[in-house]
Design a protein around this motif. Structure first.
Motif, mmCIF file in Angstrom:
data_model
loop_
_atom_site.group_PDB
_atom_site.id
_atom_site.type_symbol
_atom_site.label_atom_id
_atom_site.label_comp_id
_atom_site.label_asym_id
_atom_site.label_seq_id
_atom_site.Cartn_x
_atom_site.Cartn_y
_atom_site.Cartn_z
ATOM 1 N N THR A 200 0.833 -1.189 0.000
ATOM 2 C CA THR A 200 0.000 0.000 0.000
ATOM 3 C C THR A 200 0.872 1.244 0.000
ATOM 4 O OG1 THR A 200 -0.089 0.070 2.409
ATOM 5 C CG2 THR A 200 -1.831 -1.163 1.294
ATOM 6 N N HIS A 201 0.257 2.370 -0.363
ATOM 7 C CA HIS A 201 0.980 3.636 -0.333
ATOM 8 C C HIS A 201 -0.010 4.785 -0.158
ATOM 9 C CE1 HIS A 201 -0.127 3.167 -4.578
ATOM 10 N NE2 HIS A 201 -0.133 4.482 -4.628
ATOM 11 N N ASN A 202 0.514 5.933 0.218
ATOM 12 C CA ASN A 202 -0.260 7.156 0.389
ATOM 13 C C ASN A 202 0.002 8.063 -0.796
ATOM 14 O OD1 ASN A 202 -1.093 6.749 3.314
ATOM 15 N ND2 ASN A 202 1.121 6.593 3.472
ATOM 16 N N VAL A 203 -0.999 8.892 -1.151
ATOM 17 C CA VAL A 203 -0.847 9.835 -2.257
ATOM 18 C C VAL A 203 -1.381 11.189 -1.827
ATOM 19 C CG1 VAL A 203 -1.495 10.381 -4.629
ATOM 20 C CG2 VAL A 203 -1.087 8.013 -3.982
ATOM 21 N N LEU A 204 -0.601 12.243 -2.079
ATOM 22 C CA LEU A 204 -1.042 13.613 -1.874
ATOM 23 C C LEU A 204 -1.150 14.241 -3.256
ATOM 24 C CD1 LEU A 204 -1.620 15.844 0.273
ATOM 25 C CD2 LEU A 204 0.748 16.549 -0.066
ATOM 26 N N ASP B 28 4.767 3.616 1.896
ATOM 27 C CA ASP B 28 5.285 4.478 0.829
ATOM 28 C C ASP B 28 4.375 5.683 0.641
ATOM 29 O OD1 ASP B 28 7.137 2.474 0.591
ATOM 30 O OD2 ASP B 28 6.407 1.730 -1.323
ATOM 31 N N PHE B 29 4.945 6.789 0.154
ATOM 32 C CA PHE B 29 4.212 8.046 0.070
ATOM 33 C C PHE B 29 4.592 8.771 -1.218
ATOM 34 C CE2 PHE B 29 3.183 12.049 2.834
ATOM 35 C CZ PHE B 29 2.000 12.220 2.152
ATOM 36 N N ARG B 30 3.603 9.045 -2.073
ATOM 37 C CA ARG B 30 3.830 9.855 -3.271
ATOM 38 C C ARG B 30 3.241 11.234 -3.013
ATOM 39 N NH1 ARG B 30 5.225 9.657 -8.824
ATOM 40 N NH2 ARG B 30 4.524 11.616 -9.744
ATOM 41 N N ILE B 31 4.050 12.269 -3.239
ATOM 42 C CA ILE B 31 3.632 13.644 -2.971
ATOM 43 C C ILE B 31 3.639 14.419 -4.276
ATOM 44 C CG2 ILE B 31 4.162 15.755 -1.702
ATOM 45 C CD1 ILE B 31 5.714 13.859 0.281
ATOM 46 N N ASP B 32 2.469 14.906 -4.673
ATOM 47 C CA ASP B 32 2.361 15.771 -5.843
ATOM 48 C C ASP B 32 1.849 17.153 -5.454
ATOM 49 O OD1 ASP B 32 3.226 14.048 -8.020
ATOM 50 O OD2 ASP B 32 1.464 12.852 -7.564
#
Length: 115
Positions: free
Chosen positions: A12-16, A31-35
């Protein structure tokens, strides 16, 4: 698979998303994706991907990080940092390994962590 790609074991991962602004500190287990935009410190036990449109003002602690956006702050990474060509980092880096692509902007200091 690209030779630079970092494999994570997390499912799993987080998304902004782009256009989202967070003011405050963030702690993430996955995991974390930052946009989007973050004004605060980030602590992540997984990999962080900073998208090309993102902007972060604060310190980052993580396992792996791939930067394409802008960060103003210090980064402490236990494994690998990748600064892609569009990355703009103003701060101190502490990491075991670092990759900097041509075109990336890095203003600061770098020290290598030992195992």
């Amino acid at each position: 698979m690209a030779r630079n790609e970092i494999i994570t074991t997390s499912g799993t991962h987080n998304v902004l998303a782009i256009g989202t602004v967070i003011k405050g500190d963030i702690c993430a287990e996955e995991d974390f994706r930052i946009d989007g935009t973050i004004e605060g410190d980030i602590t992540c036990k997984g990999k962080i991907i900073i998208g090309a449109q993102s902007s972060i003002t604060g310190n980052i602690e993580c396992t792996n990080i791939e930067m394409m956006g802008k960060v103003t702050g210090n980064i402490c990474c236990t494994n690998n940092i990748i600064l892609r060509a569009s990355a703009n980092l103003n701060g101190e880096i502490k990491s075991q390994t670092i990759e900097i692509e041509p075109g990336a902007i890095f203003s600061g200091t770098c020290s290598m962590l030992t195992e």
